[in-house]
Design a protein around this motif. Structure first.
Motif, PDB file in Angstrom:
ATOM      1  N   HIS A   1       0.834  -1.205   0.000  1.00  0.00           N
ATOM      2  CA  HIS A   1       0.000   0.000   0.000  1.00  0.00           C
ATOM      3  C   HIS A   1       0.867   1.252   0.000  1.00  0.00           C
ATOM      4  O   HIS A   1       0.614   2.201  -0.756  1.00  0.00           O
ATOM      5  N   ALA A   2       1.911   1.268   0.839  1.00  0.00           N
ATOM      6  CA  ALA A   2       2.808   2.424   0.886  1.00  0.00           C
ATOM      7  C   ALA A   2       3.502   2.622  -0.455  1.00  0.00           C
ATOM      8  O   ALA A   2       3.655   3.750  -0.940  1.00  0.00           O
ATOM      9  N   GLN A   3       3.919   1.516  -1.057  1.00  0.00           N
ATOM     10  CA  GLN A   3       4.579   1.603  -2.357  1.00  0.00           C
ATOM     11  C   GLN A   3       3.614   2.107  -3.426  1.00  0.00           C
ATOM     12  O   GLN A   3       3.978   2.918  -4.290  1.00  0.00           O
ATOM     13  N   ASP A   4       2.360   1.638  -3.368  1.00  0.00           N
ATOM     14  CA  ASP A   4       1.362   2.069  -4.351  1.00  0.00           C
ATOM     15  C   ASP A   4       1.078   3.565  -4.221  1.00  0.00           C
ATOM     16  O   ASP A   4       0.913   4.261  -5.230  1.00  0.00           O
ATOM     17  N   VAL A   5       1.005   4.054  -2.972  1.00  0.00           N
ATOM     18  CA  VAL A   5       0.757   5.484  -2.758  1.00  0.00           C
ATOM     19  C   VAL A   5       1.909   6.313  -3.310  1.00  0.00           C
ATOM     20  O   VAL A   5       1.707   7.328  -3.992  1.00  0.00           O
ATOM     21  N   ALA A   6       3.146   5.871  -3.025  1.00  0.00           N
ATOM     22  CA  ALA A   6       4.311   6.592  -3.531  1.00  0.00           C
ATOM     23  C   ALA A   6       4.348   6.579  -5.054  1.00  0.00           C
ATOM     24  O   ALA A   6       4.650   7.591  -5.694  1.00  0.00           O
TER      25      ALA A   6
ATOM     26  N   PHE B   1      15.854  -9.119   5.433  1.00  0.00           N
ATOM     27  CA  PHE B   1      17.098  -8.637   4.824  1.00  0.00           C
ATOM     28  C   PHE B   1      16.824  -8.388   3.342  1.00  0.00           C
ATOM     29  O   PHE B   1      15.800  -8.818   2.807  1.00  0.00           O
ATOM     30  N   ALA B   2      17.742  -7.708   2.689  1.00  0.00           N
ATOM     31  CA  ALA B   2      17.553  -7.403   1.270  1.00  0.00           C
ATOM     32  C   ALA B   2      18.060  -8.558   0.413  1.00  0.00           C
ATOM     33  O   ALA B   2      19.208  -8.985   0.560  1.00  0.00           O
TER      34      ALA B   2
ATOM     35  N   ARG C   1      11.465  -3.330  -7.704  1.00  0.00           N
ATOM     36  CA  ARG C   1      10.363  -3.070  -6.782  1.00  0.00           C
ATOM     37  C   ARG C   1      10.031  -4.328  -5.978  1.00  0.00           C
ATOM     38  O   ARG C   1       9.827  -4.261  -4.764  1.00  0.00           O
ATOM     39  N   GLU C   2       9.958  -5.483  -6.641  1.00  0.00           N
ATOM     40  CA  GLU C   2       9.653  -6.733  -5.945  1.00  0.00           C
ATOM     41  C   GLU C   2      10.730  -7.067  -4.918  1.00  0.00           C
ATOM     42  O   GLU C   2      10.434  -7.517  -3.803  1.00  0.00           O
ATOM     43  N   ALA C   3      11.991  -6.868  -5.280  1.00  0.00           N
ATOM     44  CA  ALA C   3      13.087  -7.145  -4.348  1.00  0.00           C
ATOM     45  C   ALA C   3      13.004  -6.237  -3.135  1.00  0.00           C
ATOM     46  O   ALA C   3      13.242  -6.667  -1.997  1.00  0.00           O
ATOM     47  N   SER C   4      12.642  -4.982  -3.352  1.00  0.00           N
ATOM     48  CA  SER C   4      12.516  -4.041  -2.242  1.00  0.00           C
ATOM     49  C   SER C   4      11.377  -4.428  -1.309  1.00  0.00           C
ATOM     50  O   SER C   4      11.518  -4.400  -0.083  1.00  0.00           O
ATOM     51  N   LEU C   5      10.233  -4.827  -1.883  1.00  0.00           N
ATOM     52  CA  LEU C   5       9.089  -5.229  -1.059  1.00  0.00           C
ATOM     53  C   LEU C   5       9.390  -6.499  -0.267  1.00  0.00           C
ATOM     54  O   LEU C   5       8.920  -6.662   0.862  1.00  0.00           O
TER      55      LEU C   5
END
Length: 373
Positions: A147-152, A247-248, A236-240
């Motif tokens: 949701h946060a990513q979608d808003v951004a 961890f990343a 984006r998927e890796a960040s989520l």
């Protein structure tokens, strides 16, 4: 594999329903934080579920205590308790409350209920409930992150559209208006019609170009990912996934064996040219599912995602590999919905899919390959 192949909201509903079945409860509910900071039941399944939906948990009650302290608790009968103030909750007997915890933060409570005069829950039931609650916490956190990513992304998209409209369509229409004003002034002075015709034709060409630009912007509004390339979507998927993994993950994207750099725009464009929209969507879905599986089941300390494209056309291939250093593949797999989806995606492109143990014998290796269109 409780969360495979479904989105976060569906996952929460699935967890609630499955927790009720496994615990032998008559009703299961999820109490989650509301907009005003209250704790209210947003999902319920089973007996009298409709009466529980929307109920606000009283501060200082069992649900709040469990969420704040991070420890589950059981009670032999809500109907017999003098501290229960909600009529909908007093209609039940034995109850169990398990915290939804993520990174030491309480994000909700799983509530399991039995009818009055039913057998009470035992410690084994509580352990199982806490396991389901941890799954629900993961789904909830993923939903928050998305949701946060979608808003951004929406805010960024609005700014981009404003820039495109100003720099392209609006500026061109302004120039067209000036050309037409020139025609009006010259026609008033009796200028030769052939000279005016040339200006009008140029103005009409500018109008056509403006219309094409506006149509392009509208098309991107209807399909947001149409303006986002494969590399950006994978990043984006890796960040989520970082939230669920703790961890990343490593992300390696290569074209013809050469690894892409951070700002290799030319190579990114080449990737987008070689994969069509459907194959791009499937590659992103495979990476998402692989990362989600690693977060839920691997107990890994590192995960590497590799996406490699070689060749072009039907002779070319895209290869996706997701490798972790976790506990490895289970000897018995009860649910295969997620891996079944991956296999189905591969078959649609005449490709292949497999789950195996990596050559070093540690963890799990997901391999998905398909020919290019």
């Amino acid at each position: 594999m409780l969360l495979e192949g479904i989105d976060e909201e569906e996952a929460l509903e699935h967890i609630t329903r499955t927790a009720r079945d496994v615990a032998g409860a008559d009703t299961a509910a999820l109490a989650l934080p509301g907009l005003a900071g209250e704790l209210l039941i947003e999902l319920a399944d089973g007996h009298d579920a409709d009466k529980l939906l929307g109920q606000v948990m009283p501060e200082g009650g069992r649900a709040w205590t469990v969420m704040k302290e991070g420890k589950g608790l059981m009670t032999p009968s809500l109907s017999a308790s003098r501290t229960v103030t909600l009529a909908a909750m007093r209609a039940f007997g034995p109850a169990m409350f398990a915290p939804l915890q993520t990174s030491g933060r309480g994000v909700g409570v799983l509530i399991l209920l039995r009818r009055v005069a039913s057998l009470p829950f035992d410690e084994g039931d509580l352990v199982t409930a806490e396991s389901f609650a941890s799954q629900a916490a993961l789904a909830y956190v993923l939903a928050e992150a998305r949701h946060a990513q979608d808003v951004a992304a929406l805010l960024d998209e609005r700014e981009r559209i404003a820039r495109d409209l100003h720099d392209l369509a609006i500026q061109q229409l302004f120039a067209t208006g000036m050309q037409l004003e020139t025609v009006r002034r010259r026609s008033a002075r009796g200028v030769d019609a052939h000279e005016l015709t040339a200006i009008v034709e140029e103005a009409l060409d500018n109008v056509d170009e403006s219309v094409r630009q506006i149509r392009h912007i509208v098309h991107e509004l209807r399909d947001p990912d149409a303006a986002t390339g494969l590399v950006e979507r994978l990043r984006r998927e890796a960040s989520l996934a970082r939230t669920g993994l703790g961890f990343a993950p490593s992300l390696v994207i290569s074209l013809e064996g050469a690894m892409l750099g951070a700002d290799d725009v030319e190579a990114e464009d080449l990737l987008d040219e070689r994969l069509d929209a459907q194959l791009t969507d499937d590659v992103v879905a495979v990476v998402r599912e692989g990362l989600a599986n690693a977060a839920r089941h691997a107990h890994a300390s590192s995960v590497t995602v590799s996406v490699s494209v070689r060749g072009s056309g039907p002779q070319g291939t895209v290869l996706v590999e997701v490798q972790d250093d976790g506990i490895g593949m289970p000897t018995r797999r009860d649910r295969t919905s997620g891996t079944g989806n991956l296999a189905a995606r591969a078959r649609q492109h005449a490709g292949t899919f497999s789950l195996s143990t990596p050559p070093d014998g540690r963890g799990t290796l997901l391999t998905w390959q398909a020919p290019l269109p």
